[in-house]
Design a protein around this motif. Structure first.
Motif, PDB file in Angstrom:
ATOM      1  N   GLY A 148      85.707 -21.080 -56.715  1.00 33.35           N
ATOM      2  CA  GLY A 148      85.229 -22.036 -55.728  1.00 33.35           C
ATOM      3  C   GLY A 148      85.532 -23.474 -56.056  1.00 33.35           C
ATOM      4  O   GLY A 148      85.075 -24.381 -55.354  1.00 33.35           O
ATOM      5  N   THR A 149      86.339 -23.708 -57.105  1.00 29.28           N
ATOM      6  CA  THR A 149      86.636 -25.088 -57.501  1.00 29.28           C
ATOM      7  C   THR A 149      87.939 -25.615 -56.909  1.00 29.28           C
ATOM      8  O   THR A 149      88.242 -26.803 -57.050  1.00 29.28           O
ATOM      9  N   VAL A 150      88.702 -24.748 -56.283  1.00 30.95           N
ATOM     10  CA  VAL A 150      89.947 -25.156 -55.626  1.00 30.95           C
ATOM     11  C   VAL A 150      89.947 -24.613 -54.205  1.00 30.95           C
ATOM     12  O   VAL A 150      89.550 -23.464 -53.961  1.00 30.95           O
ATOM     13  N   ARG A 151      90.381 -25.430 -53.282  1.00 31.81           N
ATOM     14  CA  ARG A 151      90.432 -25.049 -51.871  1.00 31.81           C
ATOM     15  C   ARG A 151      91.249 -23.778 -51.659  1.00 31.81           C
ATOM     16  O   ARG A 151      92.287 -23.593 -52.298  1.00 31.81           O
ATOM     17  N   PRO A 152      90.837 -22.919 -50.739  1.00 35.81           N
ATOM     18  CA  PRO A 152      91.564 -21.663 -50.516  1.00 35.81           C
ATOM     19  C   PRO A 152      92.910 -21.844 -49.821  1.00 35.81           C
ATOM     20  O   PRO A 152      93.741 -20.936 -49.853  1.00 35.81           O
ATOM     21  N   ASP A 153      93.137 -23.012 -49.200  1.00 34.24           N
ATOM     22  CA  ASP A 153      94.401 -23.214 -48.477  1.00 34.24           C
ATOM     23  C   ASP A 153      95.502 -23.784 -49.370  1.00 34.24           C
ATOM     24  O   ASP A 153      96.620 -24.036 -48.903  1.00 34.24           O
ATOM     25  N   VAL A 154      95.226 -23.992 -50.662  1.00 30.69           N
ATOM     26  CA  VAL A 154      96.241 -24.508 -51.582  1.00 30.69           C
ATOM     27  C   VAL A 154      97.176 -23.372 -51.968  1.00 30.69           C
ATOM     28  O   VAL A 154      96.730 -22.285 -52.338  1.00 30.69           O
ATOM     29  N   ASN A 181      99.744 -39.097 -65.663  1.00 27.02           N
ATOM     30  CA  ASN A 181      98.334 -38.740 -65.850  1.00 27.02           C
ATOM     31  C   ASN A 181      97.478 -39.185 -64.676  1.00 27.02           C
ATOM     32  O   ASN A 181      96.573 -38.458 -64.247  1.00 27.02           O
ATOM     33  N   ARG A 182      97.757 -40.366 -64.144  1.00 34.44           N
ATOM     34  CA  ARG A 182      96.986 -40.851 -62.991  1.00 34.44           C
ATOM     35  C   ARG A 182      97.220 -39.960 -61.773  1.00 34.44           C
ATOM     36  O   ARG A 182      96.272 -39.622 -61.049  1.00 34.44           O
ATOM     37  N   LEU A 183      98.454 -39.603 -61.553  1.00 29.86           N
ATOM     38  CA  LEU A 183      98.758 -38.757 -60.402  1.00 29.86           C
ATOM     39  C   LEU A 183      98.157 -37.366 -60.558  1.00 29.86           C
ATOM     40  O   LEU A 183      97.699 -36.765 -59.584  1.00 29.86           O
ATOM     41  N   LEU A 184      98.158 -36.844 -61.779  1.00 29.25           N
ATOM     42  CA  LEU A 184      97.541 -35.540 -62.013  1.00 29.25           C
ATOM     43  C   LEU A 184      96.028 -35.610 -61.801  1.00 29.25           C
ATOM     44  O   LEU A 184      95.416 -34.652 -61.317  1.00 29.25           O
ATOM     45  N   THR A 185      95.421 -36.738 -62.161  1.00 28.83           N
ATOM     46  CA  THR A 185      93.989 -36.913 -61.915  1.00 28.83           C
ATOM     47  C   THR A 185      93.700 -36.908 -60.417  1.00 28.83           C
ATOM     48  O   THR A 185      92.728 -36.283 -59.958  1.00 28.83           O
ATOM     49  N   LEU A 186      94.552 -37.576 -59.658  1.00 34.37           N
ATOM     50  CA  LEU A 186      94.396 -37.557 -58.202  1.00 34.37           C
ATOM     51  C   LEU A 186      94.573 -36.142 -57.663  1.00 34.37           C
ATOM     52  O   LEU A 186      93.885 -35.727 -56.722  1.00 34.37           O
ATOM     53  N   THR A 187      95.491 -35.397 -58.261  1.00 35.06           N
ATOM     54  CA  THR A 187      95.700 -34.011 -57.855  1.00 35.06           C
ATOM     55  C   THR A 187      94.436 -33.195 -58.081  1.00 35.06           C
ATOM     56  O   THR A 187      94.016 -32.412 -57.208  1.00 35.06           O
ATOM     57  N   LEU A 188      93.820 -33.373 -59.237  1.00 36.21           N
ATOM     58  CA  LEU A 188      92.582 -32.649 -59.546  1.00 36.21           C
ATOM     59  C   LEU A 188      91.508 -32.933 -58.507  1.00 36.21           C
ATOM     60  O   LEU A 188      90.822 -32.034 -58.030  1.00 36.21           O
ATOM     61  N   ARG A 189      91.375 -34.191 -58.111  1.00 32.65           N
ATOM     62  CA  ARG A 189      90.376 -34.548 -57.100  1.00 32.65           C
ATOM     63  C   ARG A 189      90.718 -33.937 -55.749  1.00 32.65           C
ATOM     64  O   ARG A 189      89.844 -33.496 -55.000  1.00 32.65           O
ATOM     65  N   GLY A 190      92.000 -33.905 -55.442  1.00 27.36           N
ATOM     66  CA  GLY A 190      92.410 -33.391 -54.137  1.00 27.36           C
ATOM     67  C   GLY A 190      92.351 -31.886 -53.999  1.00 27.36           C
ATOM     68  O   GLY A 190      92.372 -31.364 -52.882  1.00 27.36           O
ATOM     69  N   LEU A 191      92.254 -31.178 -55.131  1.00 27.22           N
ATOM     70  CA  LEU A 191      92.211 -29.723 -55.075  1.00 27.22           C
ATOM     71  C   LEU A 191      90.829 -29.200 -54.700  1.00 27.22           C
ATOM     72  O   LEU A 191      90.693 -28.062 -54.263  1.00 27.22           O
ATOM     73  N   GLY A 192      89.821 -29.997 -54.918  1.00 28.32           N
ATOM     74  CA  GLY A 192      88.450 -29.528 -54.719  1.00 28.32           C
ATOM     75  C   GLY A 192      88.126 -29.204 -53.277  1.00 28.32           C
ATOM     76  O   GLY A 192      88.715 -29.755 -52.346  1.00 28.32           O
ATOM     77  N   PRO A 193      87.152 -28.294 -53.045  1.00 31.24           N
ATOM     78  CA  PRO A 193      86.775 -27.890 -51.687  1.00 31.24           C
ATOM     79  C   PRO A 193      86.357 -29.040 -50.803  1.00 31.24           C
ATOM     80  O   PRO A 193      86.609 -29.051 -49.612  1.00 31.24           O
ATOM     81  N   SER A 194      85.706 -30.076 -51.377  1.00 22.27           N
ATOM     82  CA  SER A 194      85.231 -31.197 -50.570  1.00 22.27           C
ATOM     83  C   SER A 194      86.370 -32.066 -50.055  1.00 22.27           C
ATOM     84  O   SER A 194      86.164 -32.913 -49.203  1.00 22.27           O
ATOM     85  N   ALA A 195      87.612 -31.818 -50.576  1.00 20.83           N
ATOM     86  CA  ALA A 195      88.778 -32.576 -50.123  1.00 20.83           C
ATOM     87  C   ALA A 195      89.520 -31.860 -49.020  1.00 20.83           C
ATOM     88  O   ALA A 195      90.626 -32.209 -48.668  1.00 20.83           O
ATOM     89  N   GLY A 196      88.923 -30.819 -48.426  1.00 18.95           N
ATOM     90  CA  GLY A 196      89.582 -30.047 -47.374  1.00 18.95           C
ATOM     91  C   GLY A 196      89.877 -30.892 -46.159  1.00 18.95           C
ATOM     92  O   GLY A 196      89.284 -31.944 -45.937  1.00 18.95           O
ATOM     93  N   PRO A 197      90.777 -30.420 -45.298  1.00 12.60           N
ATOM     94  CA  PRO A 197      91.205 -31.203 -44.139  1.00 12.60           C
ATOM     95  C   PRO A 197      90.079 -31.467 -43.152  1.00 12.60           C
ATOM     96  O   PRO A 197      90.143 -32.411 -42.369  1.00 12.60           O
ATOM     97  N   SER A 198      88.999 -30.658 -43.166  1.00  4.91           N
ATOM     98  CA  SER A 198      87.934 -30.875 -42.211  1.00  4.91           C
ATOM     99  C   SER A 198      86.837 -31.792 -42.752  1.00  4.91           C
ATOM    100  O   SER A 198      85.878 -32.100 -42.061  1.00  4.91           O
ATOM    101  N   SER A 199      86.980 -32.223 -44.050  1.00  2.34           N
ATOM    102  CA  SER A 199      85.961 -33.061 -44.650  1.00  2.34           C
ATOM    103  C   SER A 199      86.005 -34.458 -44.063  1.00  2.34           C
ATOM    104  O   SER A 199      87.087 -34.987 -43.787  1.00  2.34           O
ATOM    105  N   PRO A 200      84.868 -35.114 -43.893  1.00  4.65           N
ATOM    106  CA  PRO A 200      84.864 -36.480 -43.385  1.00  4.65           C
ATOM    107  C   PRO A 200      85.588 -37.407 -44.340  1.00  4.65           C
ATOM    108  O   PRO A 200      85.579 -37.221 -45.545  1.00  4.65           O
ATOM    109  N   SER A 201      86.212 -38.441 -43.795  1.00  6.76           N
ATOM    110  CA  SER A 201      86.928 -39.401 -44.614  1.00  6.76           C
ATOM    111  C   SER A 201      85.952 -40.077 -45.573  1.00  6.76           C
ATOM    112  O   SER A 201      84.861 -40.468 -45.195  1.00  6.76           O
ATOM    113  N   GLY A 202      86.382 -40.181 -46.837  1.00  7.37           N
ATOM    114  CA  GLY A 202      85.573 -40.870 -47.827  1.00  7.37           C
ATOM    115  C   GLY A 202      84.735 -39.950 -48.653  1.00  7.37           C
ATOM    116  O   GLY A 202      84.108 -40.368 -49.624  1.00  7.37           O
ATOM    117  N   ASP A 203      84.624 -38.626 -48.294  1.00 10.36           N
ATOM    118  CA  ASP A 203      83.827 -37.691 -49.086  1.00 10.36           C
ATOM    119  C   ASP A 203      84.512 -37.383 -50.403  1.00 10.36           C
ATOM    120  O   ASP A 203      85.715 -37.347 -50.464  1.00 10.36           O
TER     121      ASP A 203
END
Length: 203
Positions: A148-154, A181-203
Motif C-alpha cells: 500500500g505504499t506505492v500507487r497501483p497504477d505505477v 538524489n533530489r530527483l529520486l526523492t521527488l520520485t519517492l514522494r510521487g509514488l505514494g498513494p496520496s499522489a494519485g491523479p485523483s488527489s487534490p492539488s497540494g496533498d
C-alpha cells in the motif's frame, strides 16, 4: 551454457577467439568509461590488437558490445534486488534499487540514453540488460504496491524510463552532484498513494 546473440546455445570458442573476446571487452570497458558509449569501435579494436572484422564477428552491433560490457553490472543489480526484496520497507527498497541503477548508468556517458531508447525494444541487444532488470524491478514494485505504499497504477516500464531519465539529467549536469538524489526523492514522494491523479492539488 553460453548463448549466442539469438539466444541459441553458442559453440565453445577457440582459445584465440576467447583471448580476442576478452581483450575487446576490456578495451571497450575502458573506452566507454573514458569517452562514453559512442567511443570509436575502430579504436577499441586497434587497442585490443585485432581487426575491426574480428570485433564485429564477436559483437555484430554497438549495442551487442555494450550489452556484453554491462553484464557484470546487471548481475550485481539483480543480486541487490534480491537482497532488498526482504526489506520491511518495500517502497524505500524500491527507490534504493532505482538509485543503484542511476549510479550504474552514470558510470558510462550515453548509457542512460541508450537504455531509454531501447527500453521496449526486445530486438535490441540491450534487451539482455533491460529485460532482467525490468523483471527484478517488477518484483520490488509488486511488493511495494502490495504493502500500500506505492500507487497501483505505477508500471515498471514507466519507472525504468523515469530512472534512466534521472541518470541522463545527472549526466548532463555534472556541476550538480546532488541532482540525482533530489530527483529520486521527488520520485519517492510521487509514488505514494496520496499522489494519485485523483488527489487534490497540494496533498
Amino acid at each position: 551454457m553460453a548463448t549466442s546473440q539469438t539466444g541459441a546455445p553458442a559453440r565453445p570458442m577457440r582459445a584465440d577467439a576467447r583471448r580476442n573476446y576478452g581483450r575487446l571487452l576490456a578495451e571497450a570497458r575502458t573506452a566507454f568509461a573514458e569517452h562514453g558509449t559512442d567511443a570509436s569501435l575502430e579504436d577499441i579494436a586497434r587497442r585490443a590488437e585485432v581487426g575491426i572484422g574480428t570485433l564485429y564477428r564477436h559483437f555484430p552491433t554497438r549495442h551487442a558490445l555494450m550489452s556484453a560490457v554491462f553484464q557484470e553490472a546487471v548481475t550485481s543489480l539483480i543480486t541487490r534486488s534480491r537482497e532488498l526484496a526482504g526489506s520491511d520497507q518495500p517502497c524505500t527498497a524500491l527507490v534504493e534499487w532505482l538509485g543503484a541503477i542511476v549510479t550504474h548508468a552514470g558510470e558510462y556517458r550515453g548509457l542512460a540514453q541508450a537504455l531509454m531508447s531501447t527500453c521496449r525494444d526486445e530486438s535490441s541487444a540491450l534487451a539482455r540488460c533491460n529485460t532482467p532488470l525490468r523483471e527484478a524491478g517488477s518484483t520490488l514494485l509488486s511488493r511495494a504496491q502490495s504493502s500500500g505504499t506505492v500507487r497501483p497504477d505505477v508500471s515498471i516500464d514507466d519507472l525504468m524510463q523515469l530512472t534512466n531519465a534521472i541518470a541522463l539529467a545527472a549526466e548532463q549536469s555534472p556541476d550538480d552532484p546532488e541532482l540525482a538524489n533530489r530527483l529520486l526523492t521527488l520520485t519517492l514522494r510521487g509514488l505514494g498513494p496520496s499522489a494519485g491523479p485523483s488527489s487534490p492539488s497540494g496533498d
